[in-house]
Design a protein around this motif. Structure first.
Motif, PDB file in Angstrom:
ATOM      1  N   PRO B  33      35.184  47.534  30.860  1.00  0.00           N
ATOM      2  CA  PRO B  33      33.984  47.266  31.503  1.00  0.00           C
ATOM      3  C   PRO B  33      33.276  48.378  31.440  1.00  0.00           C
ATOM      4  O   PRO B  33      31.947  48.433  31.809  1.00  0.00           O
ATOM      5  CB  PRO B  33      34.568  46.910  32.952  1.00  0.00           C
ATOM      6  CG  PRO B  33      36.071  46.723  32.762  1.00  0.00           C
ATOM      7  CD  PRO B  33      36.785  47.408  31.395  1.00  0.00           C
ATOM      8  N   ALA B  34      33.874  49.875  31.784  1.00  0.00           N
ATOM      9  CA  ALA B  34      33.126  50.950  31.927  1.00  0.00           C
ATOM     10  C   ALA B  34      32.106  51.207  30.732  1.00  0.00           C
ATOM     11  O   ALA B  34      30.932  51.856  30.988  1.00  0.00           O
ATOM     12  CB  ALA B  34      33.715  52.149  32.054  1.00  0.00           C
ATOM     13  N   PRO B 109      36.134  45.994  42.565  1.00  0.00           N
ATOM     14  CA  PRO B 109      35.134  45.805  43.540  1.00  0.00           C
ATOM     15  C   PRO B 109      34.076  46.687  43.377  1.00  0.00           C
ATOM     16  O   PRO B 109      32.877  46.389  43.550  1.00  0.00           O
ATOM     17  CB  PRO B 109      35.788  45.859  44.871  1.00  0.00           C
ATOM     18  CG  PRO B 109      36.978  46.680  44.747  1.00  0.00           C
ATOM     19  CD  PRO B 109      37.484  46.358  43.260  1.00  0.00           C
ATOM     20  N   ASP B 110      34.234  47.973  42.880  1.00  0.00           N
ATOM     21  CA  ASP B 110      33.412  48.905  42.298  1.00  0.00           C
ATOM     22  C   ASP B 110      32.331  48.281  41.444  1.00  0.00           C
ATOM     23  O   ASP B 110      31.012  48.858  40.991  1.00  0.00           O
ATOM     24  CB  ASP B 110      33.620  50.124  41.882  1.00  0.00           C
ATOM     25  CG  ASP B 110      34.292  50.730  42.941  1.00  0.00           C
ATOM     26  OD1 ASP B 110      34.029  50.718  44.165  1.00  0.00           O
ATOM     27  OD2 ASP B 110      35.394  51.510  42.863  1.00  0.00           O
ATOM     28  N   LEU B 111      32.547  47.108  40.627  1.00  0.00           N
ATOM     29  CA  LEU B 111      31.897  46.844  39.577  1.00  0.00           C
ATOM     30  C   LEU B 111      31.176  45.515  40.081  1.00  0.00           C
ATOM     31  O   LEU B 111      29.864  45.187  39.234  1.00  0.00           O
ATOM     32  CB  LEU B 111      32.546  46.302  38.281  1.00  0.00           C
ATOM     33  CG  LEU B 111      33.651  47.680  37.521  1.00  0.00           C
ATOM     34  CD1 LEU B 111      34.291  47.054  36.533  1.00  0.00           C
ATOM     35  CD2 LEU B 111      32.350  48.552  37.133  1.00  0.00           C
TER      36      LEU B 111
END
Lengths: 188, 188
Positions: B33-34, B109-111
DNA sequence: AGCATATCTTGCCACTGCCAAGATGACGGA
DNA sequence: TCCGTCATCTTGGCAGTGGCAAGATATGCT
């Protein structure tokens, strides 16, 4: 204006590597690993935007170093917890909550170089410490491999869900206490 | 040169939203994801770099939609697995392995935007499905809350460790079989 | 047909990671 | 003490990215 000699510590930083790792921990704690920026870390440490490259090569290199440091810290914690499976499990969760930035990077293989020698060494040591804690389970089972995997899974899962904020409020505010209760379910 | 009418489908794409989500799943599967890039998704879908913004607002919006879709898919899987705790657990692991991109975003949750209405709805439905599977455990315990949390932790931990590539080769190549063995440890 | 709206494009800016080249300081040997 | 070597850090540049603004194009409704 006086020259800002006292604050800048011009050029050689002292221990820029350490400062960058600490800044990374803080930054990841604030916005997660995906939002991490080398230039931001450089600003936090008061150095130029290209300084980090000298110590870590690239962004992946920094995160690899952070992961290695994390496994070393985890191994220390597990060693300290001794041979008690319950206490080792609680220590695992305590580590994850206390060092969430390390923990997230440690288990995100897309963010670091999984075959880095220093990382492999630290990961191996942590693995041995983990197996040591699991080995002396109260009731020796017929399938110790399976039991070890179950124990690792349950503490890792609890830690991950806790960090993700996925658990309902009814679990309570203390991760260690909740973890202790959950782990005990393995023994009945 | 013939006008490239047949391939480009100029302007209106048909279902660009769907195409972008599919491209995101593929891209995340390739590099995590990053490393996701909206412009890359736009290229994969054959549209301009600003097209995604219209459907999702920003990158976080796209990942929020992906997470919501993931929770909906998970709820479907759990419903399909029925009331058997063992099968529900295996279904949880199967979902994580089969939809790793969704799974990673769902628990990061940061994404995404954790309070997005559609996401909250899907997450709530998945939570209900999960609790349904856990409720009818073979030996009704004195602490059903604790048991449910233990079950969720063990399957989530196993899935996460499997996806992270953290498990030793001795676990074998089949995640479902290994998960089944591990989950059974909860019953003895 | 004509207009409102959804959809998509082009162009722009600030930011990022990484690379190359140069500047600065630390350290050890003569 | 002086000097050369090397590690450390800086400046400058390039391509790629996210997000915004403005414009172009298609769709659907009346």
């Amino acid at each position: 204006m006086l020259p800002t000699v006292t604050t800048t510590r011009a050029y050689h930083h002292g221990d820029l590597r350490r400062a960058l790792l600490d800044a990374a921990v803080q930054a990841i704690g604030e916005a997660g690993p995906a939002a991490l920026s080398l230039r931001d870390l450089a600003r936090r440490a008061g150095v130029s935007h290209a300084a980090p490259a000298h110590h870590f090569g690239d962004k992946t290199g920094l995160l690899t170093a952070l992961a290695a440091e994390g496994f070393a810290l985890l191994a220390d914690e597990l060693d300290r917890a001794g041979d008690d499976l319950l206490e080792a499990g609680v220590a695992y969760v305590r580590f994850a909550v206390a060092h969430r930035a390390h923990f997230e990077v440690m288990f995100s293989p897309d963010l670091h170089r999984v075959d880095d020698p220093a990382l492999v060494a630290a990961r191996t040591r942590a693995g041995a410490a983990l197996r040591g804690g699991v080995a002396t389970v109260a009731t020796p089972s017929a399938e110790p491999e399976r039991d070890a995997l179950a124990a690792w899974s349950i503490v890792h899962g609890f830690a991950t869900l806790w960090l993700a904020g996925a658990l309902p409020a009814s679990v309570g505010p203390d991760p260690e206490a909740a973890a202790r209760s959950v782990i005990r379910r393995l023994f009945w």
